[in-house]
Design an enzyme around this catalytic site. Structure first.
Site, PDB file in Angstrom:
ATOM      1  N   SER A  74      47.991 105.022 106.702  1.00 45.81           N
ATOM      2  CA  SER A  74      47.698 105.426 105.392  1.00 45.81           C
ATOM      3  C   SER A  74      46.315 104.902 104.851  1.00 45.81           C
ATOM      4  O   SER A  74      45.572 105.370 104.206  1.00 45.81           O
ATOM      5  CB  SER A  74      48.747 105.025 104.153  1.00 45.81           C
ATOM      6  OG  SER A  74      49.889 105.785 104.600  1.00 45.81           O
ATOM      7  N   GLU A 116      49.716 111.500  88.547  1.00 47.46           N
ATOM      8  CA  GLU A 116      49.780 110.738  87.326  1.00 47.46           C
ATOM      9  C   GLU A 116      51.236 110.664  87.049  1.00 47.46           C
ATOM     10  O   GLU A 116      52.148 111.239  87.801  1.00 47.46           O
ATOM     11  CB  GLU A 116      49.267 111.793  86.433  1.00 47.46           C
ATOM     12  CG  GLU A 116      47.739 111.718  86.468  1.00 47.46           C
ATOM     13  CD  GLU A 116      47.017 112.418  85.044  1.00 47.46           C
ATOM     14  OE1 GLU A 116      47.707 112.910  84.305  1.00 47.46           O
ATOM     15  OE2 GLU A 116      45.889 112.421  84.925  1.00 47.46           O
ATOM     16  N   ARG A 251      71.051  99.181 127.638  1.00 49.42           N
ATOM     17  CA  ARG A 251      72.428  98.898 127.292  1.00 49.42           C
ATOM     18  C   ARG A 251      73.560  99.656 127.843  1.00 49.42           C
ATOM     19  O   ARG A 251      73.348 100.868 128.232  1.00 49.42           O
ATOM     20  CB  ARG A 251      72.566  99.687 125.572  1.00 49.42           C
ATOM     21  CG  ARG A 251      73.629  99.195 124.864  1.00 49.42           C
ATOM     22  CD  ARG A 251      73.555  99.206 123.494  1.00 49.42           C
ATOM     23  NE  ARG A 251      74.563  98.825 122.873  1.00 49.42           N
ATOM     24  CZ  ARG A 251      74.980  97.633 122.609  1.00 49.42           C
ATOM     25  NH1 ARG A 251      74.058  96.592 122.634  1.00 49.42           N
ATOM     26  NH2 ARG A 251      75.824  97.276 121.575  1.00 49.42           N
ATOM     27  N   GLY A 322      72.726 102.250 117.294  1.00 47.53           N
ATOM     28  CA  GLY A 322      73.963 101.814 116.876  1.00 47.53           C
ATOM     29  C   GLY A 322      73.764 100.581 115.562  1.00 47.53           C
ATOM     30  O   GLY A 322      72.856 100.691 114.825  1.00 47.53           O
ATOM     31  N   GLU A 346      51.018 113.581  99.386  1.00 44.03           N
ATOM     32  CA  GLU A 346      50.107 114.634  99.650  1.00 44.03           C
ATOM     33  C   GLU A 346      50.871 116.024  99.827  1.00 44.03           C
ATOM     34  O   GLU A 346      50.408 116.797 100.685  1.00 44.03           O
ATOM     35  CB  GLU A 346      49.439 114.186 101.218  1.00 44.03           C
ATOM     36  CG  GLU A 346      48.918 112.852 100.999  1.00 44.03           C
ATOM     37  CD  GLU A 346      47.684 112.932 101.281  1.00 44.03           C
ATOM     38  OE1 GLU A 346      46.888 113.760 101.393  1.00 44.03           O
ATOM     39  OE2 GLU A 346      46.632 111.698 101.472  1.00 44.03           O
TER      40      GLU A 346
HETATM   41  C1  FAD Z   1      53.860 105.434  98.942  1.00 40.04           C
HETATM   42  C2  FAD Z   1      52.919 106.451  98.093  1.00 40.04           C
HETATM   43  C3  FAD Z   1      51.544 106.545  98.286  1.00 40.04           C
HETATM   44  C4  FAD Z   1      50.844 107.348  97.407  1.00 40.04           C
HETATM   45  N1  FAD Z   1      49.666 107.552  97.421  1.00 40.04           N
HETATM   46  C5  FAD Z   1      48.958 108.292  96.845  1.00 40.04           C
HETATM   47  C6  FAD Z   1      47.554 108.315  96.351  1.00 40.04           C
HETATM   48  O1  FAD Z   1      46.691 107.490  97.061  1.00 40.04           O
HETATM   49  N2  FAD Z   1      46.801 109.163  95.426  1.00 40.04           N
HETATM   50  C7  FAD Z   1      47.336 109.875  94.662  1.00 40.04           C
HETATM   51  O2  FAD Z   1      46.783 110.687  93.854  1.00 40.04           O
HETATM   52  N3  FAD Z   1      48.741 110.035  94.857  1.00 40.04           N
HETATM   53  C8  FAD Z   1      49.427 109.267  95.882  1.00 40.04           C
HETATM   54  N4  FAD Z   1      50.871 109.189  95.866  1.00 40.04           N
HETATM   55  C9  FAD Z   1      51.373 110.335  95.104  1.00 40.04           C
HETATM   56  C10 FAD Z   1      52.348 111.372  95.704  1.00 40.04           C
HETATM   57  O3  FAD Z   1      51.267 112.310  96.133  1.00 40.04           O
HETATM   58  C11 FAD Z   1      53.230 111.999  94.776  1.00 40.04           C
HETATM   59  O4  FAD Z   1      54.419 111.165  94.805  1.00 40.04           O
HETATM   60  C12 FAD Z   1      53.718 113.486  95.388  1.00 40.04           C
HETATM   61  O5  FAD Z   1      52.680 114.362  95.017  1.00 40.04           O
HETATM   62  C13 FAD Z   1      55.069 113.837  94.495  1.00 40.04           C
HETATM   63  O6  FAD Z   1      54.649 113.628  93.102  1.00 40.04           O
HETATM   64  P1  FAD Z   1      55.770 112.935  92.107  1.00 40.04           P
HETATM   65  O7  FAD Z   1      56.208 111.729  92.881  1.00 40.04           O
HETATM   66  O8  FAD Z   1      55.136 112.782  90.655  1.00 40.04           O
HETATM   67  O9  FAD Z   1      56.971 114.097  92.347  1.00 40.04           O
HETATM   68  P2  FAD Z   1      57.339 115.119  91.154  1.00 40.04           P
HETATM   69  O10 FAD Z   1      56.082 116.077  91.399  1.00 40.04           O
HETATM   70  O11 FAD Z   1      57.719 114.791  89.992  1.00 40.04           O
HETATM   71  O12 FAD Z   1      58.359 115.974  91.993  1.00 40.04           O
HETATM   72  C14 FAD Z   1      59.722 115.511  92.048  1.00 40.04           C
HETATM   73  C15 FAD Z   1      60.601 116.672  92.832  1.00 40.04           C
HETATM   74  O13 FAD Z   1      60.137 118.027  92.439  1.00 40.04           O
HETATM   75  C16 FAD Z   1      60.129 118.875  93.506  1.00 40.04           C
HETATM   76  N5  FAD Z   1      59.447 119.749  92.924  1.00 40.04           N
HETATM   77  C17 FAD Z   1      58.409 119.826  92.457  1.00 40.04           C
HETATM   78  N6  FAD Z   1      57.797 121.116  91.895  1.00 40.04           N
HETATM   79  C18 FAD Z   1      58.493 121.956  92.164  1.00 40.04           C
HETATM   80  C19 FAD Z   1      59.067 123.302  92.184  1.00 40.04           C
HETATM   81  N7  FAD Z   1      57.967 124.177  91.482  1.00 40.04           N
HETATM   82  N8  FAD Z   1      59.954 123.805  92.917  1.00 40.04           N
HETATM   83  C20 FAD Z   1      60.771 123.079  93.280  1.00 40.04           C
HETATM   84  N9  FAD Z   1      60.883 121.962  93.524  1.00 40.04           N
HETATM   85  C21 FAD Z   1      59.745 121.284  93.015  1.00 40.04           C
HETATM   86  C22 FAD Z   1      59.251 117.813  94.340  1.00 40.04           C
HETATM   87  O14 FAD Z   1      59.234 118.516  95.881  1.00 40.04           O
HETATM   88  C23 FAD Z   1      60.166 116.610  94.611  1.00 40.04           C
HETATM   89  O15 FAD Z   1      61.186 116.817  95.256  1.00 40.04           O
HETATM   90  C24 FAD Z   1      51.556 108.296  96.865  1.00 40.04           C
HETATM   91  C25 FAD Z   1      53.017 108.434  96.623  1.00 40.04           C
HETATM   92  C26 FAD Z   1      53.732 107.340  97.452  1.00 40.04           C
HETATM   93  C27 FAD Z   1      55.216 107.468  97.294  1.00 40.04           C
END
Ligand code: FAD
Length: 366
Positions: A74, A116, A251, A322, A346
């Site tokens: 990452s 965001e 094992r 296990g 992503e």
């Molecule tokens: C460890 C980690 C590192 C990261 N690093 C970066 C980074 O460097 N830069 C950056 O910008 N971001 C980063 N992210 C953010 C990441 O890209 C987001 O967490 C991801 O895009 C999902 O957004 P969210 O967490 O706000 O979930 P949400 O967008 O709130 O989604 C919640 C759920 O709803 C589902 N969903 C959303 N829309 C729909 C739809 N239309 N229909 C059905 N289901 C839907 C999603 O699949 C998910 O299951 C990182 C995240 C993590 C966990």
């Protein structure tokens, strides 16, 4: 040669420390100069001190690094695909000269601020905004879940403007800009994740990426990074299978080694089949990328397929060990927990499925 040299780095420098880093919730920043010395930062960029390797070589780098840990891969993905790539593709000559050589040497760490707090799957609904003040810009907003956020010397922050979404290069120490690490993660514990806060941050025009306006800017970066992820997760699956091969042969249960059971062999064979199919998918994607014919929908298919493959294998490997499967002495549970992030960031699995659905039907279901 690339695969072998990165593989050696992983065996000699990553694997001996990574489990402890994961337990301590610590990114091994001391490895950054070594990653840089091997040419792994911005490896696809030509010039500016970068290695200028092709897409397959970048894929093999990711595969080897993630055999060590998704957190290391990452770091390299964010530095290379999400920060150096957009500077190279959309930056001014002055921006390239100022940042890329130091980033290639690992002296300057970058991060990419798109997501965001109110929802990452819908980046078009961006709240962070930039307004003109004379020849400068004033940015307000917040970013969430940003890899490398609190160790970065340079943040590429995407913000809404009157012209559309634009990329702003914000240097650490700029007044009003702060990063706060997100503690208490159960996943990617050997990686830094942070929240970014922008409170009337003044950014000069020369720090705006001139070459792109609109969501296509960050989406182009994500396409690059998702390509690398499609390769990377294969390495995590390989690490799980390798552990299983030694564990099941050593094992002994019911008077013979676990590996003697047909049910175990079939599960191991399934893993080899899934890993090989994922490699062929990634390899073909790399060939298309080299030929300039890789489409975002193809990348979505590969990211979805290969993350799902790796997560399924890590979970199955955890089960086949296990009780030992929950121990930090063995790698599957660490990879399994990491892959819960990788399948989410992503673009979540659902988002990639909907991207494919749109490609097939012509109907947008988002
Ligand atoms: C460890 C980690 C590192 C990261 N690093 C970066 C980074 O460097 N830069 C950056 O910008 N971001 C980063 N992210 C953010 C990441 O890209 C987001 O967490 C991801 O895009 C999902 O957004 P969210 O967490 O706000 O979930 P949400 O967008 O709130 O989604 C919640 C759920 O709803 C589902 N969903 C959303 N829309 C729909 C739809 N239309 N229909 C059905 N289901 C839907 C999603 O699949 C998910 O299951 C990182 C995240 C993590 C966990």
């Amino acid at each position: 040669m690339v695969q072998d040299s990165v593989g050696r780095l992983v065996d000699e420098r990553v694997l001996p420390i990574i489990q402890k880093c994961f337990e301590e919730h610590r990114f091994p920043q001391e490895l950054v100069p070594e990653l840089a010395a091997l040419g792994l930062l911005g490896s696809s960029i030509h010039g500016y001190g970068c290695a200028g390797l092709n897409a397959i070589a970048y894929g093999l780098i990711c595969q080897q690094l993630e055999r060590g840990d998704s957190g290391i891969r990452s770091f390299v993905s964010v530095q290379s695909s999400l920060c150096m790539y957009p500077i190279d593709a959309f930056g001014s000559e002055q921006q390239k000269q100022r940042y890329l050589p130091r980033m290639a040497r690992g002296e300057l760490i970058g991060c990419f601020g798109l997501t965001e707090p109110h929802g990452g799957s819908d980046p078009a609904n961006m709240k962070t905004h930039a307004q003109r003040r004379g020849s400068d810009w004033v940015i307000n907003g917040a970013k969430m879940w940003i890899t490398n956020g609190s160790i970065a010397g340079l943040a590429l922050v995407w913000a809404r403007t009157e012209q559309g979404i634009r990329g702003f290069l914000i240097e650490k120490g700029t007044p009003g800009f702060s990063a706060s690490p997100i503690e208490r993660k159960f996943s990617l514990r050997a990686s830094v994740t942070a929240a970014l806060f922008l409170d009337n941050v003044l950014v000069p025009e020369q720090n705006v990426l001139p070459g792109v306006i609109g969501l296509k800017g960050p989406l182009a970066c994500l396409t690059q990074a998702r390509y690398g992820i499609s390769w990377g997760v294969i390495g995590a699956a390989q690490a799980c299978l390798a552990q299983l091969l030694s564990y099941t042969s050593e094992r002994s249960l019911f008077g013979r080694s676990l590996a003697h059971n047909q049910a175990i062999q079939i599960r191991l064979a399934q893993m080899a089949r899934q890993i090989t199919s994922a490699q062929l998918l990634a390899l073909q994607l790399g060939r298309l990328k080299e030929a300039g014919r890789m489409s975002p929908a193809q990348v979505s298919l590969a990211k979805w397929n290969n993350c799902r493959m790796a997560l399924d294998i890590a979970r199955d490997a955890r089960d086949m060990l296990g009780g030992s499967g929950i121990s930090a002495e063995y790698v599957p549970i660490r990879h399994m927990l990491n892959l819960e992030s990788v399948i989410t960031y992503e673009g979540t699995e659902t988002i990639h499925q909907l991207t494919l659905g749109r490609e097939l039907t012509g109907v947008n279901a988002f």
